[in-house]
Scaffold this motif. Structure first.
Motif, PDB file in Angstrom:
ATOM      1  N   LEU A 291       0.828  -1.216   0.000  1.00  0.00           N
ATOM      2  CA  LEU A 291       0.000   0.000   0.000  1.00  0.00           C
ATOM      3  C   LEU A 291       0.853   1.253   0.000  1.00  0.00           C
ATOM      4  N   ASN A 292       2.115   1.079   0.367  1.00  0.00           N
ATOM      5  CA  ASN A 292       3.029   2.214   0.519  1.00  0.00           C
ATOM      6  C   ASN A 292       3.748   2.461  -0.806  1.00  0.00           C
ATOM      7  N   SER A 293       3.452   3.582  -1.444  1.00  0.00           N
ATOM      8  CA  SER A 293       4.115   3.827  -2.740  1.00  0.00           C
ATOM      9  C   SER A 293       5.385   4.651  -2.561  1.00  0.00           C
ATOM     10  N   ALA A 294       5.584   5.287  -1.386  1.00  0.00           N
ATOM     11  CA  ALA A 294       6.714   6.211  -1.213  1.00  0.00           C
ATOM     12  C   ALA A 294       7.963   5.549  -0.639  1.00  0.00           C
ATOM     13  N   SER A 295       7.807   4.696   0.375  1.00  0.00           N
ATOM     14  CA  SER A 295       9.013   4.159   1.038  1.00  0.00           C
ATOM     15  C   SER A 295       8.859   2.680   1.381  1.00  0.00           C
ATOM     16  N   SER A 296       8.252   1.963   0.470  1.00  0.00           N
ATOM     17  CA  SER A 296       7.999   0.534   0.717  1.00  0.00           C
ATOM     18  C   SER A 296       9.277  -0.291   0.642  1.00  0.00           C
ATOM     19  N   VAL A 297       9.450  -1.160   1.621  1.00  0.00           N
ATOM     20  CA  VAL A 297      10.607  -2.063   1.643  1.00  0.00           C
ATOM     21  C   VAL A 297      10.497  -3.082   0.506  1.00  0.00           C
ATOM     22  N   THR A 298       9.327  -3.654   0.347  1.00  0.00           N
ATOM     23  CA  THR A 298       9.195  -4.694  -0.679  1.00  0.00           C
ATOM     24  C   THR A 298       9.295  -4.108  -2.096  1.00  0.00           C
ATOM     25  N   ARG A 299       8.800  -2.898  -2.258  1.00  0.00           N
ATOM     26  CA  ARG A 299       8.936  -2.274  -3.587  1.00  0.00           C
ATOM     27  C   ARG A 299      10.404  -1.979  -3.895  1.00  0.00           C
ATOM     28  N   GLU A 300      11.149  -1.559  -2.871  1.00  0.00           N
ATOM     29  CA  GLU A 300      12.571  -1.262  -3.067  1.00  0.00           C
ATOM     30  C   GLU A 300      13.348  -2.542  -3.412  1.00  0.00           C
TER      31      GLU A 300
ATOM     32  N   PRO B 274       4.250  -7.503   1.362  1.00  0.00           N
ATOM     33  CA  PRO B 274       4.254  -7.089   2.758  1.00  0.00           C
ATOM     34  C   PRO B 274       3.337  -7.992   3.577  1.00  0.00           C
ATOM     35  N   MET B 275       3.685  -8.207   4.839  1.00  0.00           N
ATOM     36  CA  MET B 275       2.761  -8.934   5.718  1.00  0.00           C
ATOM     37  C   MET B 275       1.686  -7.962   6.188  1.00  0.00           C
ATOM     38  N   TYR B 276       0.434  -8.312   5.919  1.00  0.00           N
ATOM     39  CA  TYR B 276      -0.701  -7.554   6.456  1.00  0.00           C
ATOM     40  C   TYR B 276      -1.538  -8.515   7.292  1.00  0.00           C
ATOM     41  N   ASN B 277      -1.653  -8.214   8.564  1.00  0.00           N
ATOM     42  CA  ASN B 277      -2.466  -9.047   9.462  1.00  0.00           C
ATOM     43  C   ASN B 277      -2.110 -10.523   9.337  1.00  0.00           C
ATOM     44  N   PHE B 278      -0.822 -10.764   9.442  1.00  0.00           N
ATOM     45  CA  PHE B 278      -0.208 -12.099   9.528  1.00  0.00           C
ATOM     46  C   PHE B 278      -0.189 -12.889   8.233  1.00  0.00           C
ATOM     47  N   THR B 279      -0.714 -12.306   7.155  1.00  0.00           N
ATOM     48  CA  THR B 279      -0.655 -13.042   5.896  1.00  0.00           C
ATOM     49  C   THR B 279      -0.371 -12.057   4.761  1.00  0.00           C
TER      50      THR B 279
ATOM     51  N   GLY C  65       6.505  -5.783  10.142  1.00  0.00           N
ATOM     52  CA  GLY C  65       6.854  -4.939  11.279  1.00  0.00           C
ATOM     53  C   GLY C  65       7.561  -5.730  12.360  1.00  0.00           C
ATOM     54  N   GLY C  66       7.116  -6.949  12.593  1.00  0.00           N
ATOM     55  CA  GLY C  66       7.724  -7.821  13.599  1.00  0.00           C
ATOM     56  C   GLY C  66       8.615  -8.873  12.960  1.00  0.00           C
ATOM     57  N   ALA C  67       9.069  -9.824  13.802  1.00  0.00           N
ATOM     58  CA  ALA C  67       9.956 -10.894  13.329  1.00  0.00           C
ATOM     59  C   ALA C  67       9.265 -12.242  13.517  1.00  0.00           C
ATOM     60  N   TYR C  68       9.297 -13.041  12.469  1.00  0.00           N
ATOM     61  CA  TYR C  68       8.512 -14.278  12.473  1.00  0.00           C
ATOM     62  C   TYR C  68       9.312 -15.525  12.121  1.00  0.00           C
ATOM     63  N   THR C  69      10.547 -15.361  11.665  1.00  0.00           N
ATOM     64  CA  THR C  69      11.242 -16.561  11.185  1.00  0.00           C
ATOM     65  C   THR C  69      11.737 -17.444  12.324  1.00  0.00           C
TER      66      THR C  69
ATOM     67  N   SER D 290      11.202  -7.050  11.244  1.00  0.00           N
ATOM     68  CA  SER D 290      11.426  -6.054  12.316  1.00  0.00           C
ATOM     69  C   SER D 290      11.412  -4.613  11.825  1.00  0.00           C
ATOM     70  N   GLN D 291      10.583  -4.307  10.854  1.00  0.00           N
ATOM     71  CA  GLN D 291      10.565  -2.945  10.323  1.00  0.00           C
ATOM     72  C   GLN D 291       9.932  -1.944  11.292  1.00  0.00           C
ATOM     73  N   ALA D 292       9.274  -2.463  12.331  1.00  0.00           N
ATOM     74  CA  ALA D 292       8.720  -1.564  13.353  1.00  0.00           C
ATOM     75  C   ALA D 292       9.727  -1.258  14.444  1.00  0.00           C
TER      76      ALA D 292
HETATM   77  C1  LIG Z   1      -2.583  -2.884   6.989  1.00  0.00           C
HETATM   78  C2  LIG Z   1      -1.279  -3.314   7.595  1.00  0.00           C
HETATM   79  C3  LIG Z   1      -1.225  -4.495   8.317  1.00  0.00           C
HETATM   80  C4  LIG Z   1      -0.012  -4.912   8.873  1.00  0.00           C
HETATM   81  N1  LIG Z   1       0.030  -6.104   9.540  1.00  0.00           N
HETATM   82  C5  LIG Z   1       1.198  -6.528  10.062  1.00  0.00           C
HETATM   83  C6  LIG Z   1       1.271  -7.773  10.759  1.00  0.00           C
HETATM   84  O1  LIG Z   1       0.313  -8.522  10.885  1.00  0.00           O
HETATM   85  N2  LIG Z   1       2.469  -8.138  11.271  1.00  0.00           N
HETATM   86  C7  LIG Z   1       3.592  -7.363  11.153  1.00  0.00           C
HETATM   87  O2  LIG Z   1       4.645  -7.761  11.626  1.00  0.00           O
HETATM   88  N3  LIG Z   1       3.561  -6.182  10.466  1.00  0.00           N
HETATM   89  C8  LIG Z   1       2.390  -5.763   9.936  1.00  0.00           C
HETATM   90  N4  LIG Z   1       2.348  -4.575   9.239  1.00  0.00           N
HETATM   91  C9  LIG Z   1       3.599  -3.841   8.998  1.00  0.00           C
HETATM   92  C10 LIG Z   1       4.137  -4.134   7.596  1.00  0.00           C
HETATM   93  O3  LIG Z   1       4.227  -5.516   7.349  1.00  0.00           O
HETATM   94  C11 LIG Z   1       5.529  -3.499   7.427  1.00  0.00           C
HETATM   95  O4  LIG Z   1       5.404  -2.102   7.598  1.00  0.00           O
HETATM   96  C12 LIG Z   1       6.152  -3.816   6.086  1.00  0.00           C
HETATM   97  O5  LIG Z   1       7.428  -3.217   6.008  1.00  0.00           O
HETATM   98  C13 LIG Z   1       5.285  -3.322   4.936  1.00  0.00           C
HETATM   99  O6  LIG Z   1       5.927  -3.574   3.700  1.00  0.00           O
HETATM  100  P1  LIG Z   1       6.232  -2.379   2.700  1.00  0.00           P
HETATM  101  O7  LIG Z   1       7.266  -1.524   3.391  1.00  0.00           O
HETATM  102  O8  LIG Z   1       6.725  -3.015   1.465  1.00  0.00           O
HETATM  103  O9  LIG Z   1       4.952  -1.625   2.511  1.00  0.00           O
HETATM  104  C14 LIG Z   1       1.147  -4.129   8.710  1.00  0.00           C
HETATM  105  C15 LIG Z   1       1.077  -2.925   7.990  1.00  0.00           C
HETATM  106  C16 LIG Z   1      -0.126  -2.516   7.446  1.00  0.00           C
HETATM  107  C17 LIG Z   1      -0.183  -1.238   6.642  1.00  0.00           C
END
Ligand SMILES: Cc1cc2nc3c(=O)[nH]c(=O)nc-3n(C[C@H](O)[C@H](O)[C@H](O)COP(=O)(O)O)c2cc1C
Length: 195
Positions: A11-20, A87-92, A135-139, A172-174
């Protein structure tokens, strides 16, 4: 000549890790394979609709006919390498990426049940490179069991015929202490992939 299919789902078009990570990998791939057909889909700016009731007959392989799923399956069938920013969103994975998967799963085209046995139908030899950020670490550790990105994506691609799935994670991006090192480590791994 190679065909590279690239899917973005952040969803992040400006500073996305996965896009980079995805962009850097694609740039390197194109430098190594100048004669490449690049098919790029941004599933956020050009979203795939959710499945609707009228699509069920074609999903079940009961009805042919040109529709968006045919185009998406054609692209997947043509691809030698599929690169996905997930990106992980809500664990998937994001619902945008899940919608793409729902469309490329089609009975008698990408999979079939032959005498009750699931059979993958995609042409062999394809690779998937998946860039996952969270945001967190899962491996490792307690959170491993709530990571539904990696097991789902490996299962989803294996079912239709792609077992060669490389996953590169920036976790661990958070965490301000860990984020940048994780990102650099993921980038190094991306650049070290033998392509
Ligand atoms: C809607 C939404 C849901 C997310 N859910 C999780 C999550 O379940 N677990 C987690 O560790 N991080 C979660 N994150 C954080 C993203 O996975 C993290 O910021 C990641 O770097 C996003 O990838 P991107 O930088 O390519 O956009 C969530 C972020 C968003 C915007």
């Amino acid at each position: 000549m190679s065909t590279l299919l690239v899917l973005h789902s952040s969803l992040n078009s400006a500073s996305s890790v996965t896009r980079e990570l995805t962009a850097a990998f694609v740039q390197r791939f194109l430098a190594h394979h100048p004669v490449t057909t690049l098919i790029e889909r941004d599933l956020i700016t050009n979203p795939i609709p959710h499945l609707t009731p009228d699509m069920v007959p074609s999903v079940l392989g009961q009805e042919a006919g040109p529709n968006l799923a045919d185009t998406l399956i054609d692209e997947l069938e043509r691809a030698d390498v599929v690169v996905i920013g997930a990106p992980m969103y809500n664990f998937t994975v994001s619902s945008a990426l899940k919608a793409w998967i729902d469309h490329v799963y089609r009975a008698k085209r990408t999979f079939a049940y032959v005498d009750g046995v699931p059979t993958a139908l995609l042409p062999p030899g394809k690779k998937v490179i998946l860039f996952v950020s969270s945001g967190g670490a899962y491996t490792e550790g307690a959170a491993k069991s709530i990571d539904f990105v990696e097991p789902f994506m490996r299962t989803a691609f294996k079912f239709i015929g792609i077992s060669d799935v490389t996953i590169i994670r920036a976790e661990s991006q958070a965490s301000p202490e860990a984020a940048s090192a994780e990102r650099s480590r993921a980038m190094q791994r991306a650049m070290a992939l033998s392509i």
